[in-house]
Design an enzyme around this catalytic site. Structure first.
Site, PDB file in Angstrom:
ATOM      1  CG  ASN A  78     -24.792  46.337 -95.350  1.00 36.21           C
ATOM      2  OD1 ASN A  78     -25.291  45.489 -94.624  1.00 36.21           O
ATOM      3  ND2 ASN A  78     -25.508  47.072 -96.170  1.00 36.21           N
ATOM      4  CB  ILE A  85     -17.729  49.309 -93.578  1.00 41.54           C
ATOM      5  CG1 ILE A  85     -16.590  48.378 -93.167  1.00 41.54           C
ATOM      6  CG2 ILE A  85     -18.977  48.995 -92.783  1.00 41.54           C
ATOM      7  CD1 ILE A  85     -15.996  48.732 -91.826  1.00 41.54           C
ATOM      8  CB  CYS A  86     -22.238  50.174 -97.078  1.00 45.60           C
ATOM      9  SG  CYS A  86     -23.570  51.279 -97.488  1.00 45.60           S
ATOM     10  CG  LEU A  87     -21.915  52.194 -90.295  1.00 47.86           C
ATOM     11  CD1 LEU A  87     -23.102  51.275 -90.032  1.00 47.86           C
ATOM     12  CD2 LEU A  87     -20.813  51.881 -89.300  1.00 47.86           C
TER      13      LEU A  87
END
Lengths: 153, 363
Positions: A78, A85-87
């Site tokens: 991620n 950041i993939c959040l």
């Protein structure tokens, strides 16, 4: 307008009782840029690494989320090569789940948890996600090497 | 006929199915397990129907029915085979085992009279022991009893030989005591950190915790991790804080590390690495607990007064009841327009805390 007051409060809280393995300091007096670090959690390939992050606070914080990226290279499904950041928590609704009640400490804790539990079903790095799902030991080896090369002081 | 009676005497849970005493129904009880059987004769050989429980012994049954034509001998041989194959599960009589546990426990208590406490659970499954080391630190050990003695929980850093079970409680305890002795230099070092530095983490250090996060001031801290079994070695130092400060510490450490003296006191050596006289003490200034926001404070701007106004809106969800400034809530609801509806002079949307419905007048 709410930004200054709120960030000062957040900093005071973190300075007094810092969350485990996390630090946060402001880089300028205007509270626009913060530096964070997360210590690689135990029982992960990131263990013993120190991961630095850059946190940019938008003018209308806390109504928009801060933008956070890793400065240290991380091998993770991620997190991409440039540290993005993939959040969901750092994206605005309806796509994401940012809420003004979250705060910087909460976000850093969430990122630390992302290091502990990658989410290969919503990947940023397809290949790493596939590897995480199908060849965990290879993933762990590469992530460990990357930690040793970039994150261990 | 005589043989059939012998069979019934030997296997009382079998019943004859006919007057010729050639077919039997019932159970074989072997090692506390009941096996349901239907025994008959086919072509002058004993024949046993194979059911689910017996299926693991199918080969033995085929083999034995070839050897023994007599049902009594056949059942004898079969019980013996099943018994030997299932015996590993139950080694010996449990009563004998518990008697042995109690003897061992009593001898142990008598021999180690200076234990601080030693308690066995009523079901004889665990023994909890606490003991003091040479510096009066208390150490706890819990031994599980499951066939043998095994260390279940302890408060020391882990070691391979802790995982080994033993037939003797004393042997396990000796392993533990020896480890405590070996750990004395490590425990002493950690105690010095705790007494002479501003330790942020762990909050209540246990002997297991082989790291300390030590603050130099409110912005920079270092995580020192020590190898409990080699405390005189160079510990790992991870600096946390703004780059310009951590960099200077890192360069100090890397230039001083080559002069590390393994014979000198580790605590002093760490200070020398950092070029410090002593660690900064914990500020005694009592500021009271800082919380992100307390009751009566808006949970968006984390303060009570915003432009001289106090929070006016309270979430109607009784388990939430967070308060908001009209301005803050309005601005948030507007910024997630997709989830917000407007009626004449009110906005309706989700409470940022509990996500239940909340309404906000237009400012």
């Amino acid at each position: 307008m709410q930004k200054q007051q709120r960030l000062l409060r957040e900093i005071a809280k973190i300075a007094q009782s810092p969350p485990k393995g996390i630090s946060l300091t402001s880089k300028d007096d205007k509270l626009n840029v913060f530096e964070g670090s997360i210590i690689g959690p135990e029982n992960t390939p990131y263990y013993k690494g120190t991961f630095n992050l850059e946190i940019l606070i938008p003018e209308n914080y806390p109504f928009s989320p801060p933008s956070i990226k890793f400065l240290t290279k991380v091998y993770h499904p991620n997190i991409d090569d440039s540290g993005r950041i993939c959040l969901d928590l750092i994206k605005m609704p309806p796509k994401g789940n940012w809420k003004p009640t979250i705060g910087l400490e909460g976000l850093l804790i969430a990122i630390k948890m992302l290091l502990e539990n990658p989410n290969p079903d919503d990947p940023l790095m397809m290949e790493i996600a596939e590897e995480f799902k199908n060849n965990k030991s290879e993933f762990e080896r590469k992530a460990r090497t990357c930690t040793e090369d970039y994150a261990i002081q | 006929m005589n043989e059939a009676i012998q069979l019934l005497l030997k296997f009382p849970s079998l019943l004859p199915r006919n007057g010729q005493l050639t077919e039997f129904d019932g159970y074989l009880n072997i090692n506390r397990t009941d096996y349901e059987i239907h025994l008959s004769q086919v072509n002058g050989k004993p024949f046993l129907e194979i059911n689910e429980k017996l299926s693991t012994f199918r080969q033995d049954i085929d083999h034995l029915s070839d050897i023994y034509t007599n049902p009594l001998n056949f059942l004898d041989a079969l019980s013996e085979t099943i018994s030997s194959k299932t015996s590993s599960a139950i080694k010996k009589n449990l009563a004998d085992f518990y008697r042995q546990v109690l003897t061992e426990y009593a001898e142990f208590r008598e021999f180690y009279i200076n234990l601080q406490s030693c308690v066995i659970t009523p079901d004889l499954s665990e023994v909890s022991i606490t003991t003091l080391d040479e510096c009066d630190r208390q150490h706890a050990l819990t031994v599980a009893i499951d066939g043998t003695f095994r260390i279940a929980r302890h408060d020391l850093p882990d070691r391979d030989d802790f995982a080994k079970p033993s037939a003797s409680l004393s042997v396990l305890y000796e392993t533990f005591v020896k480890a405590i002795e070996e750990l004395q230099p490590y425990l002493y070092l950690m105690d010095r950190f705790d007494s002479a530095a501003w330790v942020l983490d762990p909050e209540t250090p246990k002997p297991k915790d082989c790291y300390r996060r030590i603050a130099f001031d409110s912005s920079i801290s270092v995580v020192i991790t020590v190898d409990p079994w080699k405390p005189d070695g160079i510990p790992s130092l991870q600096f946390l804080g703004p780059e310009r400060l951590t960099n200077s510490f890192r360069s100090k450490v890397s230039s001083n590390v080559e002069n590390w003296d393994y014979k000198a006191d580790t605590f002093d050596e760490i200070l020398r690495l950092l070029e410090m006289e002593h660690f900064p003490p914990k500020p005694t200034l009592d500021r009271g607990e800082v919380v992100l926001f307390s009751t009566g404070e808006c949970c968006i701007c984390f303060s009570s007064r915003l432009n001289q106004k106090l929070p006016e809106i309270v979430c109607t969800n009784p388990s939430c009841e967070q308060v908001f400034h009209v301005e803050c809530l309005y601005q948030w609801l507007v910024s997630i327009a997709a989830k917000t509806r407007q009626t004449f002079n009110e906005l309706h949307g989700e409470c940022p805390n509990c996500e239940k419905h909340i309404s906000c007048p237009l400012p």
